[in-house]
Structures are given as structure tokens and as C-alpha cells.
Design a protein around this motif. Structure first.
Motif, PDB file in Angstrom:
ATOM      1  N   GLY A   1       0.787  -1.229   0.000  1.00 21.65           N
ATOM      2  CA  GLY A   1       0.000   0.000   0.000  1.00 21.65           C
ATOM      3  C   GLY A   1       0.817   1.275   0.000  1.00 21.65           C
ATOM      4  N   GLY A   2       2.029   1.226   0.541  1.00 22.53           N
ATOM      5  CA  GLY A   2       2.887   2.413   0.533  1.00 22.53           C
ATOM      6  C   GLY A   2       3.326   2.837  -0.851  1.00 22.53           C
ATOM      7  N   ASP A   3       3.120   1.962  -1.835  1.00 26.20           N
ATOM      8  CA  ASP A   3       3.476   2.265  -3.227  1.00 26.20           C
ATOM      9  C   ASP A   3       2.290   2.745  -4.060  1.00 26.20           C
ATOM     10  OD1 ASP A   3       6.262   1.844  -3.441  1.00 26.20           O
ATOM     11  OD2 ASP A   3       5.977  -0.327  -3.419  1.00 26.20           O
ATOM     12  N   VAL A   4       1.120   2.885  -3.453  1.00 22.97           N
ATOM     13  CA  VAL A   4      -0.093   3.190  -4.215  1.00 22.97           C
ATOM     14  C   VAL A   4      -0.717   4.495  -3.725  1.00 22.97           C
ATOM     15  CG1 VAL A   4      -2.363   2.378  -4.927  1.00 22.97           C
ATOM     16  CG2 VAL A   4      -0.513   0.733  -4.538  1.00 22.97           C
TER      17      VAL A   4
ATOM     18  N   ASN B   1      11.189  -2.076  -4.671  1.00 26.82           N
ATOM     19  CA  ASN B   1      11.622  -3.472  -4.601  1.00 26.82           C
ATOM     20  C   ASN B   1      10.525  -4.390  -4.084  1.00 26.82           C
ATOM     21  OD1 ASN B   1      14.297  -3.290  -5.576  1.00 26.82           O
ATOM     22  ND2 ASN B   1      14.998  -2.464  -3.623  1.00 26.82           N
ATOM     23  N   ARG B   2       9.396  -3.794  -3.652  1.00 25.36           N
ATOM     24  CA  ARG B   2       8.313  -4.586  -3.069  1.00 25.36           C
ATOM     25  C   ARG B   2       7.033  -4.568  -3.911  1.00 25.36           C
ATOM     26  NH1 ARG B   2       9.179  -3.451   3.431  1.00 25.36           N
ATOM     27  NH2 ARG B   2      11.451  -3.656   3.384  1.00 25.36           N
ATOM     28  N   THR B   3       7.076  -3.897  -5.037  1.00 24.90           N
ATOM     29  CA  THR B   3       5.931  -3.859  -5.950  1.00 24.90           C
ATOM     30  C   THR B   3       6.418  -4.198  -7.355  1.00 24.90           C
ATOM     31  OG1 THR B   3       4.642  -2.279  -4.651  1.00 24.90           O
ATOM     32  CG2 THR B   3       4.214  -2.333  -7.016  1.00 24.90           C
TER      33      THR B   3
ATOM     34  N   PHE C   1      11.876   5.416  -8.951  1.00 25.99           N
ATOM     35  CA  PHE C   1      12.692   6.160  -7.989  1.00 25.99           C
ATOM     36  C   PHE C   1      13.841   5.291  -7.495  1.00 25.99           C
ATOM     37  CE2 PHE C   1       9.360   4.027  -5.623  1.00 25.99           C
ATOM     38  CZ  PHE C   1       9.992   3.554  -4.484  1.00 25.99           C
ATOM     39  N   GLU C   2      14.706   5.854  -6.675  1.00 23.47           N
ATOM     40  CA  GLU C   2      15.864   5.125  -6.161  1.00 23.47           C
ATOM     41  C   GLU C   2      15.403   4.100  -5.132  1.00 23.47           C
ATOM     42  OE1 GLU C   2      18.665   3.326  -5.847  1.00 23.47           O
ATOM     43  OE2 GLU C   2      19.450   5.056  -6.958  1.00 23.47           O
ATOM     44  N   LYS C   3      15.001   2.953  -5.616  1.00 17.92           N
ATOM     45  CA  LYS C   3      14.344   1.952  -4.770  1.00 17.92           C
ATOM     46  C   LYS C   3      15.297   1.216  -3.834  1.00 17.92           C
ATOM     47  CE  LYS C   3      14.414  -1.476  -8.517  1.00 17.92           C
ATOM     48  NZ  LYS C   3      13.542  -2.298  -9.406  1.00 17.92           N
ATOM     49  N   ASP C   4      16.604   1.341  -4.063  1.00 22.11           N
ATOM     50  CA  ASP C   4      17.545   0.707  -3.156  1.00 22.11           C
ATOM     51  C   ASP C   4      17.831   1.570  -1.927  1.00 22.11           C
ATOM     52  OD1 ASP C   4      17.785  -1.569  -4.734  1.00 22.11           O
ATOM     53  OD2 ASP C   4      19.378  -0.682  -5.958  1.00 22.11           O
TER      54      ASP C   4
ATOM     55  N   HIS D   1       9.248   2.765  -0.194  1.00 23.35           N
ATOM     56  CA  HIS D   1       7.988   2.888  -0.929  1.00 23.35           C
ATOM     57  C   HIS D   1       7.845   4.263  -1.581  1.00 23.35           C
ATOM     58  CE1 HIS D   1       6.470  -0.306   2.053  1.00 23.35           C
ATOM     59  NE2 HIS D   1       6.410  -0.881   0.873  1.00 23.35           N
ATOM     60  N   LEU D   2       6.849   4.379  -2.431  1.00 18.66           N
ATOM     61  CA  LEU D   2       6.548   5.651  -3.091  1.00 18.66           C
ATOM     62  C   LEU D   2       6.291   6.766  -2.087  1.00 18.66           C
ATOM     63  CD1 LEU D   2       5.875   7.295  -5.663  1.00 18.66           C
ATOM     64  CD2 LEU D   2       3.525   6.438  -5.472  1.00 18.66           C
TER      65      LEU D   2
END
Length: 258
Positions: free
Chosen positions: A106-109, A122-124, A150-153, A157-158
């Protein structure tokens, strides 16, 4: 008629092995959040804190798109059982929901007007985005999905690199690669640097559409200068786990029965 509920999970099991969590300070900070929400007449509900050390980060467990509810498919095995609490909540409310088959959290939406911004963390996964798009078509919802890179490392989350203040204003981090996609949607874009991003500058919440709560002192100063109604609260013990106020609150619009 709809009303908003904020779902929390009291941090009785919260722990970060690699960090020294000050439990006394942690409870004080979390109680300050609860008191502020109550003071502003926010409708709070608590999930059962029975499924792990990270359950305080309720935002990740689910998301809502208009009247449709979705249960996340957690990437980390240690967090997969947490969704049982949100599924129980939906069943108690007699709400229909869809359980995602592919990894998405949910943090990516973030739903904005007729757009759905999905962080490619890395989780979506891309498969989850395709699954979500197909299900929205089944629901006959005319919603376009915009993938935000974005810099996912460095950020989980978004909501750690982007957030919305109001229908015209957003805050976005330099860690976002395709900022131009976001600029097309907002009249005012507040850009923050990488240092404040790592201090979770975008991970604020807006209470009752007019009060912004942040744990970042610099963001507090920026928003105050821009005449936004903003409050600062220390939330350092939860920032150690990679999340702030946005990560630890899950807002849902629930239809009120007559």
C-alpha cells in the motif's frame, strides 16, 4: 454517505534488530500521534497487534481505489501474516475486497483523481501493476496507472519520495526519476533534496484536509513558509524502521449504513 477511518496498530511488538529502539520514547511518540488524531476528531480503529514486529506500518497492508478495497501481497515473508488483520477488519465491516496475487504494498499506491500512481519499488512488481490494471477494467473504472520510478535501493515505498498536500500541490523528492510525469498533474510541485528525503520528508499526513503532520523539521519550516497549516511531532523511533506518519496510518473511506 462516507466517512474516513484511520487504521492504526499499537506498536507493542515493534522492534528493529539493527537499531536501538527507545521503548519509552517510542510509546510517547505514538501516543502523541493518537492524541493529535483524537483532538482533531479523527475516527480511529486499531488492528490486533499479533503478527510481527513491523505491523505498526499499517499503510502497507491495503489500499483503496474509489469504492474498491485491495489487500496487499507483502514482499517480505516476515510481514505476510499481517494482512490477516486487515482481512478480518474488512469481513467485520462486510466490505468486498480483492486480494492481490502479485507483490504490491500500500505504501506504493497513491490514488489521485482519475490517476493511480504506483511506485516501482523493490516490493511492488510490474506483474502487480498489470494485475491491478486488469482488475480495474473488470470493475469498469476509468483510471490510468502511472508508474513512478525512484531510487528503490535507498527508499522503501513511493510515499517515502512523494506525497500530496492538496489537489494542486505535491511534495516530491530528487530521488524520483520521472518527476515530469508528476509535474503534469499538479500546479505546484515542492521539490525536496535527498537529505530531507532520507529523513522521510514526504512521509507526512494531512488530517481533516487542512492540517499537515510532519516529523521532519525542515519540511515543517518549508510548509509553514508557504502558509500551510502544519504541525511538527517527533517520530524518530519509527523513522528508524524506515517509516513515519504516513506509513503508520491507513485511511479508508467507509460507506455509512442508514
Amino acid at each position: 454517505m462516507f466517512f474516513k477511518e484511520i487504521l492504526l496498530c499499537y506498536p507493542v511488538n515493534y522492534n528493529i534488530e539493527s537499531k536501538n529502539i527507545d521503548k519509552k520514547l517510542m510509546y510517547s511518540q505514538y501516543n502523541s500521534l493518537i492524541n493529535l488524531l483524537i483532538k482533531n476528531k479523527v475516527n480511529i480503529r486499531f488492528l490486533d497487534p499479533i503478527y510481527g514486529e513491523s505491523q505498526v506500518y499499517t499503510r502497507d497492508l491495503a489500499f483503496q481505489i474509489e469504492d474498491a478495497f485491495f489487500i496487499s501481497n507483502m514482499k517480505r515473508e516476515s510481514r505476510r501474516e499481517e494482512v490477516k488483520t486487515i482481512e478480518k477488519y474488512f469481513k467485520e465491516k462486510n466490505l468486498k475486497y480483492y486480494k492481490m496475487k502479485n507483490n504490491i504494498e500500500g505504501g506504493d499506491v497513491i490514488h489521485f483523481k482519475n490517476k493511480l500512481l504506483v511506485g516501482m519499488s523493490n516490493r511492488t512488481t510490474k506483474d502487480a501493476v498489470e494485475e491491478l490494471q486488469n482488475y480495474l477494467k473488470i470493475l469498469k473504472k476509468d483510471i490510468d496507472i502511472i508508474k513512478i520510478e525512484f531510487e528503490k535501493d535507498k527508499l522503501i515505498h513511493l510515499d517515502c519520495v512523494f506525497n500530496i498536500i492538496d489537489p494542486e500541490t505535491c511534495v516530491v523528492s530528487e530521488y524520483v526519476y520521472n518527476i515530469e510525469e508528476i509535474k503534469k498533474l499538479f500546479k505546484r510541485v515542492i521539490l525536496i533534496d535527498k537529505k530531507e528525503t532520507l529523513n522521510l520528508g514526504t512521509n507526512f499526513i494531512t488530517i481533516n484536509d487542512n492540517l499537515i503532520l510532519t516529523s521532519n523539521k525542515e519540511i515543517y519550516k518549508i510548509l509553514k513558509r508557504k502558509k500551510f497549516n502544519t504541525v511538527y511531532l517527533d517520530y524518530s523511533e519509527f523513522i528508524k524502521g524506515g517509516g513515519s506518519f504516513n506509513c503508520t496510518t491507513l485511511p479508508l473511506l467507509i460507506k455509512k449504513e442508514n
